[in-house]
Design a protein around this motif. Structure first.
Motif, short mmCIF file in Angstrom:
data_model
loop_
_atom_site.label_atom_id
_atom_site.label_comp_id
_atom_site.label_asym_id
_atom_site.label_seq_id
_atom_site.Cartn_x
_atom_site.Cartn_y
_atom_site.Cartn_z
N GLU A 66 0.83 -1.21 0.00
CA GLU A 66 0.00 0.00 0.00
C GLU A 66 0.86 1.26 0.00
O GLU A 66 0.55 2.25 -0.67
CB GLU A 66 -0.95 0.00 1.20
N ILE A 67 1.96 1.21 0.72
CA ILE A 67 2.88 2.35 0.75
C ILE A 67 3.52 2.54 -0.62
O ILE A 67 3.59 3.66 -1.14
CB ILE A 67 3.94 2.17 1.86
N LYS A 79 6.86 16.01 -3.22
CA LYS A 79 6.85 16.74 -1.94
C LYS A 79 5.63 16.40 -1.09
O LYS A 79 5.65 16.58 0.11
CB LYS A 79 6.91 18.24 -2.18
N ARG A 80 4.60 15.87 -1.70
CA ARG A 80 3.40 15.52 -0.97
C ARG A 80 3.46 14.13 -0.33
O ARG A 80 2.63 13.78 0.50
CB ARG A 80 2.19 15.57 -1.91
N ALA A 81 4.44 13.32 -0.70
CA ALA A 81 4.47 11.91 -0.30
C ALA A 81 4.51 11.68 1.22
O ALA A 81 3.71 10.90 1.73
CB ALA A 81 5.62 11.19 -0.99
N PRO A 82 5.43 12.31 1.98
CA PRO A 82 5.44 12.03 3.42
C PRO A 82 4.12 12.40 4.10
O PRO A 82 3.59 11.63 4.91
CB PRO A 82 6.58 12.90 3.95
N ASP A 88 -2.84 9.19 5.39
CA ASP A 88 -3.50 7.91 5.13
C ASP A 88 -3.51 7.05 6.40
O ASP A 88 -4.52 6.42 6.73
CB ASP A 88 -2.83 7.15 3.99
N ALA A 89 -2.38 7.02 7.12
CA ALA A 89 -2.31 6.23 8.35
C ALA A 89 -3.26 6.80 9.41
O ALA A 89 -3.95 6.05 10.10
CB ALA A 89 -0.87 6.19 8.87
N TYR A 90 -3.31 8.11 9.51
CA TYR A 90 -4.22 8.76 10.47
C TYR A 90 -5.67 8.43 10.13
O TYR A 90 -6.48 8.08 11.00
CB TYR A 90 -3.99 10.27 10.46
N ASN A 97 2.96 7.60 16.49
CA ASN A 97 3.72 8.62 15.79
C ASN A 97 3.61 8.38 14.29
O ASN A 97 3.74 7.25 13.84
CB ASN A 97 5.18 8.55 16.25
N LEU A 98 3.34 9.42 13.53
CA LEU A 98 3.19 9.29 12.08
C LEU A 98 4.27 10.12 11.40
O LEU A 98 4.06 11.28 11.05
CB LEU A 98 1.79 9.75 11.65
N THR A 99 5.44 9.53 11.23
CA THR A 99 6.58 10.21 10.63
C THR A 99 7.03 9.43 9.41
O THR A 99 7.14 8.21 9.47
CB THR A 99 7.74 10.31 11.63
N ALA A 100 7.29 10.14 8.32
CA ALA A 100 7.79 9.49 7.11
C ALA A 100 8.79 10.40 6.41
O ALA A 100 8.64 11.63 6.42
CB ALA A 100 6.64 9.17 6.16
#
Length: 114
Positions: A66-67, A79-82, A88-90, A97-100
């Motif tokens: 999915e990622i 630039k929108r990817a992270p 999406d995870a939220y 923690n939602l960090t990418a």
């Protein structure tokens, strides 16, 4: 300040170990946690389009497939990817923690000077 930064519950007790000491190898947790890094070497090829580093808040609710699909959909809008991965995870209910961090590769076309 600690409560706001750490998101402590109603007991207001500080965490028993910090996330950083757990990640680096806390002495009390030494039998279970190691500071020794795990290293893998991979030669990049033109078929490799992106690299994503993300925390468990994302991987708990999204599969690697999915990622990868989300990253492929965002080619040209890198630039929108992270933010997209985190959002999406939220939206899927992650409370972690939602960090990418994402990196998109661009290889020179054959015949072009490097």
């Amino acid at each position: 300040r600690i409560q706001m930064a750490q998101g402590l519950g109603c007991t207001l007790a500080p965490p028993s170990t910090s996330p950083f000491s757990r990640a680096l190898g806390n002495r009390e947790l030494k039998p279970m946690v190691s500071a020794k890094p795990e290293v893998h070497v991979l030669s990049l090829e033109p078929s490799h389009t992106a690299l994503a580093l993300y925390c468990d808040g994302i991987s708990e609710v999204m599969s690697a497939e999915e990622i990868a699909k989300a990253l492929n959909q965002l080619r040209g809008q890198e630039k929108r990817a992270p933010g997209r991965l985190a959002q999406d995870a939220y939206n899927r209910g992650s409370e972690q923690n939602l960090t990418a961090i994402t990196v998109f590769f661009r290889f020179p076309k054959r015949g072009h000077a490097r």
